[in-house]
Enzyme design. Structure first.
Site, mmCIF file in Angstrom:
data_model
loop_
_atom_site.group_PDB
_atom_site.id
_atom_site.type_symbol
_atom_site.label_atom_id
_atom_site.label_comp_id
_atom_site.label_asym_id
_atom_site.label_seq_id
_atom_site.Cartn_x
_atom_site.Cartn_y
_atom_site.Cartn_z
ATOM 1 N N ASP A 1 0.825 -1.221 0.000
ATOM 2 C CA ASP A 1 0.000 0.000 0.000
ATOM 3 C C ASP A 1 0.854 1.265 0.000
ATOM 4 O O ASP A 1 0.356 2.366 0.213
ATOM 5 C CB ASP A 1 -0.943 0.011 1.206
ATOM 6 C CG ASP A 1 -0.181 0.023 2.528
ATOM 7 O OD1 ASP A 1 1.069 0.017 2.502
ATOM 8 O OD2 ASP A 1 -0.831 0.027 3.584
ATOM 9 N N HIS B 1 14.599 29.433 -2.243
ATOM 10 C CA HIS B 1 13.851 30.352 -3.099
ATOM 11 C C HIS B 1 13.983 31.806 -2.629
ATOM 12 O O HIS B 1 14.117 32.718 -3.439
ATOM 13 C CB HIS B 1 12.394 29.901 -3.111
ATOM 14 C CG HIS B 1 11.540 30.670 -4.037
ATOM 15 N ND1 HIS B 1 11.823 30.771 -5.377
ATOM 16 C CD2 HIS B 1 10.413 31.379 -3.816
ATOM 17 C CE1 HIS B 1 10.904 31.521 -5.938
ATOM 18 N NE2 HIS B 1 10.046 31.906 -5.024
ATOM 19 N N LYS C 1 8.726 39.369 -14.944
ATOM 20 C CA LYS C 1 7.876 38.194 -15.184
ATOM 21 C C LYS C 1 6.570 38.315 -14.413
ATOM 22 O O LYS C 1 6.542 38.838 -13.305
ATOM 23 C CB LYS C 1 8.626 36.937 -14.725
ATOM 24 C CG LYS C 1 7.818 35.654 -14.776
ATOM 25 C CD LYS C 1 8.620 34.466 -14.284
ATOM 26 C CE LYS C 1 8.219 34.053 -12.882
ATOM 27 N NZ LYS C 1 8.838 32.796 -12.423
ATOM 28 N N ARG D 1 3.248 35.898 -13.125
ATOM 29 C CA ARG D 1 2.693 34.538 -13.076
ATOM 30 C C ARG D 1 1.269 34.620 -12.561
ATOM 31 O O ARG D 1 1.015 35.226 -11.517
ATOM 32 C CB ARG D 1 3.534 33.636 -12.179
ATOM 33 C CG ARG D 1 3.116 32.165 -12.285
ATOM 34 C CD ARG D 1 3.776 31.318 -11.228
ATOM 35 N NE ARG D 1 5.163 30.973 -11.489
ATOM 36 C CZ ARG D 1 5.559 29.935 -12.207
ATOM 37 N NH1 ARG D 1 4.680 29.154 -12.778
ATOM 38 N NH2 ARG D 1 6.834 29.685 -12.369
HETATM 39 C C1 R5P Z 1 10.044 31.351 -9.278
HETATM 40 O O1 R5P Z 1 9.958 32.419 -8.726
HETATM 41 C C2 R5P Z 1 11.277 30.497 -9.269
HETATM 42 O O2 R5P Z 1 12.432 31.243 -9.027
HETATM 43 C C3 R5P Z 1 11.419 29.737 -10.572
HETATM 44 O O3 R5P Z 1 11.619 30.678 -11.616
HETATM 45 C C4 R5P Z 1 10.182 28.944 -10.879
HETATM 46 O O4 R5P Z 1 9.762 28.283 -9.751
HETATM 47 C C5 R5P Z 1 10.423 27.962 -12.004
HETATM 48 O O5 R5P Z 1 9.239 27.263 -12.249
HETATM 49 P P1 R5P Z 1 8.836 26.813 -13.714
HETATM 50 O O6 R5P Z 1 10.006 26.071 -14.297
HETATM 51 O O7 R5P Z 1 7.643 25.946 -13.517
HETATM 52 O O8 R5P Z 1 8.502 28.042 -14.494
#
Ligand code: R5P
Length: 312
Positions: A47, A140, A205, A207
């Site tokens: 499992d 990060h 960028k 998101r």
């Molecule tokens: C985001 O702030 C991180 O620094 C990376 O750029 C991000 O997590 C990369 O994720 P992905 O490859 O899915 O775009």
């Protein structure tokens, strides 16, 4: 010399235990420390529950567990918690968790009302099971260590990247380091200093928080006719890198290289990064990259010495 004297001599060294997520890295770390991995049995029931058993004597020893928390992070964290528990119950004096990739680190605060702070839960569980110290690589954000009450050593692969960059391009004036988002500026500033203050640029960028879609329109900095080196902490879907690479090409970059510490390569990331836009992709062995995830343009740089030096 009495027999027991040798026993104590040998016992002074750190014992290294590996979880199942990145055994090749754990082996390299152990080799760097002139030792071999301590015995552990990880039995997986039908499992998929796991039973952990520490096979070596660890009584009064300082131990390190190597376990990257990449995909599937939940399972890898559970295994790590059990390994730490097994070591503590077997009398280990101290346990250092070497987590080269700290899964859930992008969920370090509340972005939208009602969200959990998943990383905080992971941190508290690591502390609750008895981890004494954490060693991790390229988080990060630099604020993440503040979530821990226990000591945390936050290492960086940037010096390894700097050496590789000098190897692939000796005319540093042709290079522009590129952060694919505003959050990575600190990273490229440090790397730029390591490379004699070479130039750098940043991409704006965006998101979408519900769909994860990435878009980018502007670059702050000159990239026309330059060798662009995109530097990021991790590659998951590869969309951030691909979006950055397309924009850099549009703005006249001559060649594009990518350096990222953690090669997570979710879904078809590897296939998508194997394209004409990108010259080569460099990642570290912070997570194990299976044969299926490898692609021709990928080169993996080891962080084993970096970690081993911090376990001495
Ligand atoms: C985001 O702030 C991180 O620094 C990376 O750029 C991000 O997590 C990369 O994720 P992905 O490859 O899915 O775009």
């Amino acid at each position: 010399m009495e027999d027991w004297e040798g026993y104590w001599e040998e016992d002074k060294f750190m014992k290294i235990v590996s979880g199942s997520s990145n055994k090749p890295l754990a082996e390299k770390i152990a080799k760097n420390l002139n030792t071999s991995l301590s015995g552990v049995e990880i039995f997986v029931f039908p499992d998929k529950e796991r039973r952990i058993r520490i096979l070596d004597k660890v009584l009064d020893s300082n131990c390190a567990v190597v376990q990257a928390a990449d995909t599937p992070a939940d399972q890898k964290y559970m295994e790590l918690f059990f390994l730490v528990d097994g070591l503590k119950r077997s009398g280990a004096e101290s346990v250092t968790a070497v987590i080269p990739y700290l899964g859930y680190q992008r969920q370090d605060h509340i972005f939208r009302e009602g969200e959990a702070v998943s990383l905080q839960v992971i941190v508290e569980t690591l502390e609750a099971v008895g981890v004494d110290k954490i060693i991790t690589v390229d988080l990060h954000t630099i604020k993440i260590p503040e979530l821990f009450k226990i000591p945390i050593i936050h290492l960086s692969a940037l010096s390894i990247f700097a050496e590789k960059i000098k190897e692939i391009e000796n005319n540093l004036r042709k290079i522009v380091l590129v952060s694919p988002d505003m959050g990575g500026i600190r990273r490229i500033k440090i790397l730029s200093e390591m490379l004699g203050n070479c130039s750098y640029a940043t991409i704006n960028k965006d998101r979408d928080l519900s769909t994860g879609t990435v878009s980018a329109k502007e670059i702050e900095g000159e990239v026309d006719g330059k060798i662009a080196i995109i530097v990021d902490d991790m590659i998951s879907t590869g969309n951030t890198i691909l979006t950055a690479a397309k924009l850099l090409k549009e703005k006249g970059a001559e060649k594009i290289y990518v350096f990222a510490t953690h090669g997570i390569f979710s879904d078809d990331a590897g296939k998508n990064l194997q394209n004409n836009l990108i010259g080569k992709v460099f990642v570290t062995d912070s997570v194990f990259i299976s044969k299926e995830k490898c692609f021709e343009k990928l080169e993996v740089l080891t962080i084993s010495t970096l970690i081993a030096n911090n376990l001495k």
